[in-house]
Design a protein around this motif. Structure first.
Motif, PDB file in Angstrom:
ATOM      1  N   PRO A  43      53.174  64.948 -13.154  1.00 17.64           N
ATOM      2  CA  PRO A  43      54.451  65.642 -13.344  1.00 17.64           C
ATOM      3  C   PRO A  43      55.783  65.448 -13.154  1.00 17.64           C
ATOM      4  O   PRO A  43      56.764  65.265 -13.922  1.00 17.64           O
ATOM      5  CB  PRO A  43      54.566  66.754 -12.620  1.00 17.64           C
ATOM      6  CG  PRO A  43      53.290  66.326 -11.056  1.00 17.64           C
ATOM      7  CD  PRO A  43      52.287  65.473 -12.234  1.00 17.64           C
ATOM      8  N   ASP A  44      55.721  63.750 -12.506  1.00 11.53           N
ATOM      9  CA  ASP A  44      57.407  62.924 -12.690  1.00 11.53           C
ATOM     10  C   ASP A  44      57.204  61.799 -13.482  1.00 11.53           C
ATOM     11  O   ASP A  44      58.126  61.056 -13.422  1.00 11.53           O
ATOM     12  CB  ASP A  44      57.228  62.260 -11.000  1.00 11.53           C
ATOM     13  CG  ASP A  44      56.432  63.572  -9.628  1.00 11.53           C
ATOM     14  OD1 ASP A  44      58.002  64.118  -9.965  1.00 11.53           O
ATOM     15  OD2 ASP A  44      56.076  63.511  -8.440  1.00 11.53           O
ATOM     16  N   ASN A  45      56.430  61.375 -14.101  1.00  6.27           N
ATOM     17  CA  ASN A  45      56.509  60.156 -15.389  1.00  6.27           C
ATOM     18  C   ASN A  45      57.910  60.790 -16.558  1.00  6.27           C
ATOM     19  O   ASN A  45      57.841  61.303 -16.875  1.00  6.27           O
ATOM     20  CB  ASN A  45      55.323  60.003 -15.663  1.00  6.27           C
ATOM     21  CG  ASN A  45      55.289  59.480 -16.729  1.00  6.27           C
ATOM     22  OD1 ASN A  45      56.396  58.485 -17.740  1.00  6.27           O
ATOM     23  ND2 ASN A  45      53.826  58.409 -16.415  1.00  6.27           N
ATOM     24  N   SER A  46      58.851  60.549 -15.891  1.00  2.82           N
ATOM     25  CA  SER A  46      59.625  60.348 -16.901  1.00  2.82           C
ATOM     26  C   SER A  46      59.674  60.346 -18.476  1.00  2.82           C
ATOM     27  O   SER A  46      60.203  60.780 -19.170  1.00  2.82           O
ATOM     28  CB  SER A  46      60.838  59.669 -16.046  1.00  2.82           C
ATOM     29  OG  SER A  46      60.914  57.841 -16.352  1.00  2.82           O
ATOM     30  N   SER A  47      59.063  59.747 -18.542  1.00  7.80           N
ATOM     31  CA  SER A  47      58.589  58.991 -20.548  1.00  7.80           C
ATOM     32  C   SER A  47      57.721  60.020 -20.681  1.00  7.80           C
ATOM     33  O   SER A  47      57.946  60.622 -21.569  1.00  7.80           O
ATOM     34  CB  SER A  47      57.779  57.699 -19.974  1.00  7.80           C
ATOM     35  OG  SER A  47      57.559  57.765 -21.555  1.00  7.80           O
ATOM     36  N   LEU A  48      56.974  60.914 -19.630  1.00 10.87           N
ATOM     37  CA  LEU A  48      56.284  61.563 -20.380  1.00 10.87           C
ATOM     38  C   LEU A  48      57.402  63.100 -20.486  1.00 10.87           C
ATOM     39  O   LEU A  48      57.451  63.799 -21.458  1.00 10.87           O
ATOM     40  CB  LEU A  48      55.433  62.167 -19.137  1.00 10.87           C
ATOM     41  CG  LEU A  48      54.207  61.636 -19.380  1.00 10.87           C
ATOM     42  CD1 LEU A  48      53.144  61.917 -18.561  1.00 10.87           C
ATOM     43  CD2 LEU A  48      53.471  62.277 -20.750  1.00 10.87           C
ATOM     44  N   VAL A  49      57.690  62.931 -19.447  1.00 13.99           N
ATOM     45  CA  VAL A  49      59.342  64.451 -18.730  1.00 13.99           C
ATOM     46  C   VAL A  49      59.652  64.174 -20.772  1.00 13.99           C
ATOM     47  O   VAL A  49      60.529  65.192 -20.974  1.00 13.99           O
ATOM     48  CB  VAL A  49      59.931  64.153 -18.534  1.00 13.99           C
ATOM     49  CG1 VAL A  49      61.663  65.215 -18.078  1.00 13.99           C
ATOM     50  CG2 VAL A  49      59.469  64.708 -16.976  1.00 13.99           C
ATOM     51  N   GLN A  50      60.336  63.592 -21.479  1.00 17.80           N
ATOM     52  CA  GLN A  50      61.084  62.701 -21.785  1.00 17.80           C
ATOM     53  C   GLN A  50      60.203  63.253 -23.373  1.00 17.80           C
ATOM     54  O   GLN A  50      61.262  63.999 -24.448  1.00 17.80           O
ATOM     55  CB  GLN A  50      61.834  60.704 -22.441  1.00 17.80           C
ATOM     56  CG  GLN A  50      62.541  61.123 -22.944  1.00 17.80           C
ATOM     57  CD  GLN A  50      63.748  60.614 -23.375  1.00 17.80           C
ATOM     58  OE1 GLN A  50      64.521  61.577 -22.621  1.00 17.80           O
ATOM     59  NE2 GLN A  50      64.485  60.719 -24.363  1.00 17.80           N
ATOM     60  N   ASP A  73      67.371  63.528 -13.777  1.00 20.12           N
ATOM     61  CA  ASP A  73      68.374  63.679 -12.618  1.00 20.12           C
ATOM     62  C   ASP A  73      68.967  62.299 -11.866  1.00 20.12           C
ATOM     63  O   ASP A  73      68.743  61.988 -11.005  1.00 20.12           O
ATOM     64  CB  ASP A  73      68.243  64.345 -11.551  1.00 20.12           C
ATOM     65  CG  ASP A  73      70.582  64.341 -10.877  1.00 20.12           C
ATOM     66  OD1 ASP A  73      70.494  63.983 -12.268  1.00 20.12           O
ATOM     67  OD2 ASP A  73      70.236  64.955  -9.996  1.00 20.12           O
ATOM     68  N   ASP A  74      68.947  61.669 -12.740  1.00 21.41           N
ATOM     69  CA  ASP A  74      69.495  59.649 -12.802  1.00 21.41           C
ATOM     70  C   ASP A  74      70.656  59.622 -12.930  1.00 21.41           C
ATOM     71  O   ASP A  74      71.606  59.673 -14.156  1.00 21.41           O
ATOM     72  CB  ASP A  74      68.467  59.029 -13.114  1.00 21.41           C
ATOM     73  CG  ASP A  74      69.191  57.306 -12.969  1.00 21.41           C
ATOM     74  OD1 ASP A  74      69.565  57.291 -12.079  1.00 21.41           O
ATOM     75  OD2 ASP A  74      67.936  56.620 -13.905  1.00 21.41           O
ATOM     76  N   LEU A  81      69.552  62.019 -25.301  1.00 21.86           N
ATOM     77  CA  LEU A  81      68.573  63.265 -26.048  1.00 21.86           C
ATOM     78  C   LEU A  81      68.722  64.320 -24.241  1.00 21.86           C
ATOM     79  O   LEU A  81      68.870  65.653 -24.670  1.00 21.86           O
ATOM     80  CB  LEU A  81      67.541  63.614 -26.163  1.00 21.86           C
ATOM     81  CG  LEU A  81      66.674  64.375 -26.393  1.00 21.86           C
ATOM     82  CD1 LEU A  81      67.162  65.536 -27.705  1.00 21.86           C
ATOM     83  CD2 LEU A  81      64.586  63.457 -26.475  1.00 21.86           C
ATOM     84  N   ARG A  82      68.845  64.056 -23.417  1.00 21.09           N
ATOM     85  CA  ARG A  82      68.998  65.082 -22.110  1.00 21.09           C
ATOM     86  C   ARG A  82      70.369  65.674 -22.506  1.00 21.09           C
ATOM     87  O   ARG A  82      70.230  66.933 -22.175  1.00 21.09           O
ATOM     88  CB  ARG A  82      68.613  64.291 -21.152  1.00 21.09           C
ATOM     89  CG  ARG A  82      68.929  64.513 -19.503  1.00 21.09           C
ATOM     90  CD  ARG A  82      69.010  64.419 -18.482  1.00 21.09           C
ATOM     91  NE  ARG A  82      69.046  64.585 -16.949  1.00 21.09           N
ATOM     92  CZ  ARG A  82      70.404  65.122 -16.092  1.00 21.09           C
ATOM     93  NH1 ARG A  82      71.840  63.995 -17.074  1.00 21.09           N
ATOM     94  NH2 ARG A  82      70.562  65.720 -15.782  1.00 21.09           N
ATOM     95  N   SER A  83      71.149  64.844 -22.019  1.00 24.43           N
ATOM     96  CA  SER A  83      72.683  65.090 -22.371  1.00 24.43           C
ATOM     97  C   SER A  83      72.745  66.163 -23.726  1.00 24.43           C
ATOM     98  O   SER A  83      73.831  67.303 -23.242  1.00 24.43           O
ATOM     99  CB  SER A  83      73.559  64.157 -22.706  1.00 24.43           C
ATOM    100  OG  SER A  83      74.242  63.195 -21.480  1.00 24.43           O
ATOM    101  N   LEU A  84      72.336  65.944 -25.310  1.00 24.89           N
ATOM    102  CA  LEU A  84      72.297  67.038 -25.689  1.00 24.89           C
ATOM    103  C   LEU A  84      71.945  67.933 -25.644  1.00 24.89           C
ATOM    104  O   LEU A  84      72.562  69.742 -25.882  1.00 24.89           O
ATOM    105  CB  LEU A  84      71.801  66.389 -27.004  1.00 24.89           C
ATOM    106  CG  LEU A  84      72.722  65.753 -27.811  1.00 24.89           C
ATOM    107  CD1 LEU A  84      71.238  65.000 -28.834  1.00 24.89           C
ATOM    108  CD2 LEU A  84      73.910  66.169 -28.320  1.00 24.89           C
TER     109      LEU A  84
END
Length: 549
Positions: A43-50, A73-74, A81-84
């Motif tokens: 669950p903490d894998n940022s690539s998977l989240v993206q 949250d970095d 994409l997160r910002s959009l």
């Protein structure tokens, strides 16, 4: 025996690889499924989240995408994409203070046209009209940016009821009009009606329709004509922001931008879910990405009372045909004949689908119904009569087919498809070959690089006995359509007649390799066995015997 940790690693790798493969194919439904499975294991894998975030937005699930975005949250890393997604979420919730913060943090990562236009609508949402106008006016160079800024400034003015200034901007000045899109036409005519310029608005709408059909524009025209129109194109900052994202998807349209276009238009859809034009654009982009099943689901979400319902159903039927589900497509159109049978486009579209499927009798019936409904055919109705002519020609009703083709040419005198089909049909039937040659030559002038028409020219010269003159156009036709069995067969016949018999046999064998129709295949085989002269002699004798009977 495999250890639990190893099993988990294998499960994670499998889900990740399957998700990556689906994402590469733009299969957002499968990608969302597999990346969700992978996140359950890591669950903490940022690539998977993206990746999961991208898939969720591709599916139009802004809630799920926003939840995923908040995991990334970095503060030291700006993720576009997160910002959009976070910006879209704030705009959808009409939390314009939060939207301003997100935009400020992400501005460097966003395209200027997006950030500048959204900044203007955020200020309007915060109740700061002066700041909104200043934001749009600050978009002064280059000229394209200025046009979009002033267009959205006019929409913001109309949203707060300043129709006079909005009209002035949309009318334009010495630098040109701000009528940039179909949407600007809808907005401007509504504004004209608000200002009491009813006749001018109707004249503008009529100039756009010109005998064509557009249900939304026709409905607006009727409302303006009976004084029941009221401005509703863009009335809130949230709707204005939706227009920005929808507009960007149109501006960036192209085969290399389809994925980013889909993300923009999905955000527009989330901000204004009742906008049928946006839903159609989503479905069209999904089709371009070869996500046809998802496109069909999207078309089906347009409600029956929407001005875009018919276009959605036409799109759904066309996509079903593309998937090889012709019967299902016909059923969609049959249903429309019951619910919207007073619209000739329904019968014309049904006729098109049936004709492509080779069901010429049923297609002709649908076209005939459309013709009955169109009292005064306009120029753009040439295709209806052309398609009707094709059906009648295939059904061996040549007198009526010729009448249909001539009617199509009355409406569109130099239409190359009609000229070629009529000319080629005359050639095949051995009727008025001199006229046929002139028709085909006229068609080729209009479309000089058409392999089909070039083949027709070579073939009419062949049928007129001008064998040497037929060689050049037939060779050119094969260059333009190298895999066409009919064109290769025709070149073989031409070669035979000018004495190049080995070349003729080579072309006939090439034609066989491209899977011709059964009747053409048997004739080509006979030519290879007996030669063209013997085949033609047998056919002539058979025709004489049939006539004598």
């Amino acid at each position: 025996m495999i250890a639990p940790a190893q099993m988990q690693a294998q499960g994670l790798a499998g889900a990740y690889l399957s998700g990556s493969s689906a994402s590469y194919r733009s299969d957002y439904k499968a990608a969302r499924h597999y990346f969700t499975l992978a996140l359950q294991k890591d669950p903490d894998n940022s690539s998977l989240v993206q990746n999961a975030m991208l898939a969720a937005l591709g599916m139009g699930e802004l809630d799920a995408a926003s939840e995923l975005a908040r995991r990334l949250d970095d503060p030291n890393h700006v993720n576009q994409l997160r910002s959009l997604i976070l910006l879209a979420d704030a705009l959808r919730m009409e939390d314009f203070e939060r939207a301003a913060v997100v935009l400020a943090d992400a501005k460097e990562g966003l395209t200027p046209i997006l950030s500048d236009l959204i900044a203007g609508w955020i200020e309007l949402g915060r109740g700061k009209m002066g700041a909104a106008i200043a934001a749009f006016d600050a978009m002064d160079t280059p000229e394209t940016l200025r046009l979009f800024g002033q267009y959205h400034k006019s929409l913001a003015l109309a949203a707060v009821g300043d129709f006079e200034e909005a009209d002035r901007l949309l009318t334009g000045d010495e630098r040109g009009s701000l009528r940039l899109s179909r949407g600007s036409l809808l907005a401007h005519t509504q504004i004209m009606a608000e200002l009491g310029r009813k006749d001018e608005a109707l004249e503008l709408l009529d100039s756009v329709l010109r005998g064509g059909q557009d249900i939304e524009i026709e409905a607006l025209r009727a409302a303006i004509a009976n004084d029941s129109s009221h401005y509703n194109y863009i009335t809130t900052a949230r709707q204005g922001a939706a227009e920005v994202f929808r507009m960007l998807a149109g501006v960036l349209a192209g085969p290399d931008n389809q994925q980013s276009n889909l993300l923009y238009v999905r955000i527009a859809q989330a901000l204004r879910p009742d906008n049928g034009e946006t839903t159609l654009l989503v479905a069209d982009i999904l089709r371009a990405l070869e996500q046809n099943e998802l496109a069909i689901e999207t078309y089906a979400t347009v409600p029956i009372d929407s001005a875009h319902y018919l276009d959605a159903e036409f799109g759904r039927a066309d996509t079903l045909v593309q998937l090889g589900k012709g019967d299902a497509a016909v059923e969609v159109l049959r249903s429309l004949t019951r619910s919207h049978g007073d619209n000739p486009r329904v019968h014309m579209t049904l006729g098109d689908i049936l004709r492509v499927a080779g069901k010429y009798s049923a297609s002709r019936a649908a076209y005939d119904q459309a013709v009955k409904m169109i009292k005064e055919p306009a120029r753009n109705h040439w295709f209806l009569f052309y398609a009707l002519g094709v059906c009648n020609e295939r059904l061996d009703n040549w007198p009526r087919a010729e009448m249909n083709f001539n009617r199509a040419l009355e409406l569109e005198p130099n239409q190359p498809d009609v000229l070629n089909y009529l000319g080629y049909s005359l050639v095949e039937k051995g009727l008025d070959l001199e006229r046929a040659q002139q028709l085909i030559e006229d068609a080729l002038k209009a479309r000089p690089n058409s392999g089909v028409i070039t083949d027709s020219l070579g073939w009419v010269r062949y049928r007129l006995g001008k064998f040497e003159a037929a060689v050049e156009p037939m060779e050119m036709a094969v260059e333009l359509l190298p895999d066409d069995p009919v064109v290769n067969d025709h070149l073989g016949d031409v070669y035979w007649k000018v004495g190049h018999k080995r070349r003729a046999e080579f072309q006939w064998r090439r034609a066989l390799s491209f899977e011709p129709e059964a009747k053409d295949e048997s004739r080509i085989l006979l030519k290879l066995e007996l030669g063209l002269d013997e085949v033609l002699d047998r056919e002539a004798k058979k025709e004489v015997q049939t006539g004598a009977q």
